[in-house]
Design a protein around this motif. Structure first.
Motif, PDB file in Angstrom:
ATOM      1  N   UNK A 141       1.189  -9.931 -19.214  1.00  0.00           N
ATOM      2  CA  UNK A 141       2.586  -9.945 -19.469  1.00  0.00           C
ATOM      3  C   UNK A 141       3.348 -10.096 -18.008  1.00  0.00           C
ATOM      4  N   UNK A 142       3.077  -9.474 -17.029  1.00  0.00           N
ATOM      5  CA  UNK A 142       3.624  -9.338 -15.652  1.00  0.00           C
ATOM      6  C   UNK A 142       3.137 -10.499 -14.988  1.00  0.00           C
ATOM      7  N   UNK A 143       2.226 -11.397 -14.968  1.00  0.00           N
ATOM      8  CA  UNK A 143       1.770 -12.297 -14.091  1.00  0.00           C
ATOM      9  C   UNK A 143       2.667 -13.315 -13.696  1.00  0.00           C
ATOM     10  N   UNK A 144       3.536 -13.714 -14.360  1.00  0.00           N
ATOM     11  CA  UNK A 144       4.581 -14.690 -14.033  1.00  0.00           C
ATOM     12  C   UNK A 144       5.664 -14.089 -13.049  1.00  0.00           C
ATOM     13  N   UNK A 145       6.144 -12.574 -13.209  1.00  0.00           N
ATOM     14  CA  UNK A 145       7.017 -11.947 -12.333  1.00  0.00           C
ATOM     15  C   UNK A 145       6.250 -11.864 -10.883  1.00  0.00           C
ATOM     16  N   UNK A 146       4.844 -11.300 -11.155  1.00  0.00           N
ATOM     17  CA  UNK A 146       4.175 -11.300  -9.802  1.00  0.00           C
ATOM     18  C   UNK A 146       4.175 -12.678  -8.849  1.00  0.00           C
ATOM     19  N   UNK A 147       3.824 -13.590  -9.722  1.00  0.00           N
ATOM     20  CA  UNK A 147       3.869 -15.125  -8.922  1.00  0.00           C
ATOM     21  C   UNK A 147       5.080 -15.454  -8.352  1.00  0.00           C
ATOM     22  N   UNK A 148       6.091 -14.959  -9.044  1.00  0.00           N
ATOM     23  CA  UNK A 148       7.636 -15.281  -8.476  1.00  0.00           C
ATOM     24  C   UNK A 148       8.003 -14.482  -7.098  1.00  0.00           C
ATOM     25  N   UNK A 149       7.407 -13.287  -7.099  1.00  0.00           N
ATOM     26  CA  UNK A 149       7.608 -12.538  -5.795  1.00  0.00           C
ATOM     27  C   UNK A 149       6.741 -12.869  -4.894  1.00  0.00           C
ATOM     28  N   UNK A 150       5.506 -13.419  -5.059  1.00  0.00           N
ATOM     29  CA  UNK A 150       4.428 -13.915  -4.179  1.00  0.00           C
ATOM     30  C   UNK A 150       4.856 -15.146  -3.460  1.00  0.00           C
ATOM     31  N   UNK A 151       5.239 -16.114  -4.413  1.00  0.00           N
ATOM     32  CA  UNK A 151       5.588 -17.306  -3.890  1.00  0.00           C
ATOM     33  C   UNK A 151       7.091 -17.133  -3.347  1.00  0.00           C
ATOM     34  N   UNK A 152       7.890 -16.661  -3.489  1.00  0.00           N
ATOM     35  CA  UNK A 152       8.989 -16.550  -2.799  1.00  0.00           C
ATOM     36  C   UNK A 152       8.857 -15.985  -1.412  1.00  0.00           C
ATOM     37  N   UNK A 153       7.971 -15.085  -1.123  1.00  0.00           N
ATOM     38  CA  UNK A 153       7.832 -14.404  -0.088  1.00  0.00           C
ATOM     39  C   UNK A 153       7.094 -15.691   0.811  1.00  0.00           C
TER      40      UNK A 153
ATOM     41  N   UNK B  27      -4.874   0.982   6.794  1.00  0.00           N
ATOM     42  CA  UNK B  27      -5.698   0.515   5.878  1.00  0.00           C
ATOM     43  C   UNK B  27      -5.421  -0.679   5.155  1.00  0.00           C
ATOM     44  N   UNK B  28      -6.171  -1.542   4.891  1.00  0.00           N
ATOM     45  CA  UNK B  28      -5.892  -2.708   4.237  1.00  0.00           C
ATOM     46  C   UNK B  28      -6.245  -2.829   2.548  1.00  0.00           C
ATOM     47  N   UNK B  29      -5.294  -3.386   1.867  1.00  0.00           N
ATOM     48  CA  UNK B  29      -5.503  -3.390   0.444  1.00  0.00           C
ATOM     49  C   UNK B  29      -5.288  -4.430  -0.034  1.00  0.00           C
ATOM     50  N   UNK B  30      -5.959  -4.895  -1.547  1.00  0.00           N
ATOM     51  CA  UNK B  30      -5.515  -6.085  -2.098  1.00  0.00           C
ATOM     52  C   UNK B  30      -4.781  -5.819  -3.331  1.00  0.00           C
TER      53      UNK B  30
ATOM     54  N   UNK C 142       8.144 -17.263   4.112  1.00  0.00           N
ATOM     55  CA  UNK C 142       7.424 -16.698   5.393  1.00  0.00           C
ATOM     56  C   UNK C 142       7.701 -15.507   5.790  1.00  0.00           C
ATOM     57  N   UNK C 143       7.833 -14.579   4.907  1.00  0.00           N
ATOM     58  CA  UNK C 143       8.150 -13.054   5.328  1.00  0.00           C
ATOM     59  C   UNK C 143       7.122 -12.018   4.951  1.00  0.00           C
ATOM     60  N   UNK C 144       7.304 -10.926   5.352  1.00  0.00           N
ATOM     61  CA  UNK C 144       6.317  -9.995   4.524  1.00  0.00           C
ATOM     62  C   UNK C 144       7.505  -8.665   3.912  1.00  0.00           C
TER      63      UNK C 144
ATOM     64  N   UNK D 136       4.269   3.837   4.066  1.00  0.00           N
ATOM     65  CA  UNK D 136       5.012   2.785   4.421  1.00  0.00           C
ATOM     66  C   UNK D 136       3.816   1.707   4.249  1.00  0.00           C
ATOM     67  N   UNK D 137       4.142   0.326   3.435  1.00  0.00           N
ATOM     68  CA  UNK D 137       3.364  -0.484   2.913  1.00  0.00           C
ATOM     69  C   UNK D 137       3.802  -1.930   3.279  1.00  0.00           C
ATOM     70  N   UNK D 138       3.340  -2.783   4.138  1.00  0.00           N
ATOM     71  CA  UNK D 138       3.620  -4.041   4.296  1.00  0.00           C
ATOM     72  C   UNK D 138       2.955  -5.150   3.579  1.00  0.00           C
ATOM     73  N   UNK D 139       3.483  -5.650   2.689  1.00  0.00           N
ATOM     74  CA  UNK D 139       3.079  -6.747   1.710  1.00  0.00           C
ATOM     75  C   UNK D 139       3.170  -8.053   2.076  1.00  0.00           C
ATOM     76  N   UNK D 140       1.939  -9.066   1.986  1.00  0.00           N
ATOM     77  CA  UNK D 140       2.359 -10.394   2.160  1.00  0.00           C
ATOM     78  C   UNK D 140       1.202 -11.035   1.431  1.00  0.00           C
ATOM     79  N   UNK D 141       1.720 -12.459   1.139  1.00  0.00           N
ATOM     80  CA  UNK D 141       0.986 -13.220   0.202  1.00  0.00           C
ATOM     81  C   UNK D 141      -0.418 -13.501   0.767  1.00  0.00           C
ATOM     82  N   UNK D 142      -1.415 -13.591  -0.187  1.00  0.00           N
ATOM     83  CA  UNK D 142      -2.729 -13.697   0.285  1.00  0.00           C
ATOM     84  C   UNK D 142      -3.673 -14.445  -0.730  1.00  0.00           C
TER      85      UNK D 142
END
Length: 312
Positions: free
Chosen positions: A121-133, A111-114, A137-139, A152-158
């Motif tokens: 407060x956590x938006x900057x940390x979230x952006x760092x993880x997202x943009x580094x991935x 199943x897919x999730x967003x 170009x990794x998941x 198990x969960x695969x995470x990728x920027x979207x």
């Protein structure tokens, strides 16, 4: 407004963490669904739990969960006891490793999730993880507890967030050898392969999911509406394809029909353009000739910059 989240907790990468919320990426609310009715009365039916031995109806408050350890021998576990079980992934999505997207076999997808930040407060940390991935170009491979199971969960920027896809465990995925080992190894001739390749070329297009409709569901909706209006139902019936006798002939005919389709579209477009031009010409011929109106220059405005007005 987004739907309610399925899960709230923290996204963690090493010592960096931020609050996040997990939302379902798909919805089944638009699907046609039916209720079961009593054929004699037309009344709706409801499901009930019945004691297998006595036949008595068991109400919700009297139901328990039991794990069968032997025939008719159960270990009873309450909801309260299950709710008390907490492991790290109950409240934290900890990214354990990263891998190229191509390394994850699609057969494991579930199943897919967003995944979106759940706190300013956590938006900057979230952006760092997202943009580094995204830069690498990794998941990310992580785990999360959903619906009473650790997944198990695969995470990728979207876009501005992350997409998470739950994965089946290895023991849940069947070995394809059981299905493909009996398929014979056939050597395909060059001409036949080239014909098939040409057909593929004529059908190449960008993937656009908006072009695809659930034709079966549309037929069901038409059936329901026809019956509601008292009209005879127009039920589609598409004959099943026949077995191919001569594969080469079938490929040639397929290629011919695919090549003819763009030509037919072009001819239809040209015919439509010709008909439109002809209609305009006929309309112009029917209009009486009009004299060109006299134009008069206005002396208003700066030197040499007067506006030209059409005479009334």
């Amino acid at each position: 407004m987004p739907p309610r989240s399925n899960w709230k907790g923290y996204l963690k990468l090493s010592l960096v963490s931020c609050p996040v919320a997990l939302f379902p990426a798909t919805s089944a609310s638009e699907k046609v669904s039916f209720h079961l009715l009593n054929a004699a009365t037309g009344n709706r039916l409801k499901q009930q739990y019945v004691d297998a031995e006595t036949g008595a109806i068991v109400e919700r408050q009297d139901r328990l969960k039991g794990y069968e350890i032997a025939k008719s021998d159960y270990v009873v576990v309450s909801d309260e006891e299950l709710d008390k079980i907490e492991i790290e992934s109950s409240h934290t999505i900890d990214i354990e490793s990263f891998t190229p997207r191509s390394e994850v076999d699609p057969v494991y997808y579930d199943n897919h999730y967003f995944l979106a930040p759940d706190d300013k407060v956590g938006e900057e940390a979230f952006a760092v993880i997202r943009d580094a991935m995204r830069k690498r170009d990794v998941v990310g491979i992580a785990r999360v507890v959903l619906y009473g199971r650790e997944r198990m969960l695969v995470l990728e920027p979207r876009s501005k967030g992350l997409m998470g896809v739950t994965l089946h465990y290895d023991y849940e995925v069947r070995d394809d050898a059981a299905y493909f080992d009996a398929v014979p190894n056939i050597e395909i001739g060059k001409e036949m392969l080239e014909l098939a390749s040409h057909i593929i070329d004529t059908k190449m297009a960008r993937f656009d999911p908006s072009k695809f409709k659930d034709r079966y569901q549309e037929a069901v909706v038409d059936l329901v509406r026809s019956k509601q209006a008292g009209r005879p139902a127009q039920i589609p019936h598409a004959p099943a394809p026949s077995n191919v006798v001569n594969l080469m002939d079938a490929l040639r005919r397929s290629l011919g029909s695919e090549n003819a389709a763009p030509e037919k579209r072009r001819e239809k477009k040209e015919k439509s353009a010709d008909e439109s031009a002809s209609a305009k010409a006929k309309a112009a011929a029917r209009e009486p000739a009009r004299r060109e109106p006299t134009r008069k220059a206005s002396t208003k405005g700066a030197a040499g910059k007067g506006r030209i007005r059409k005479a009334s």
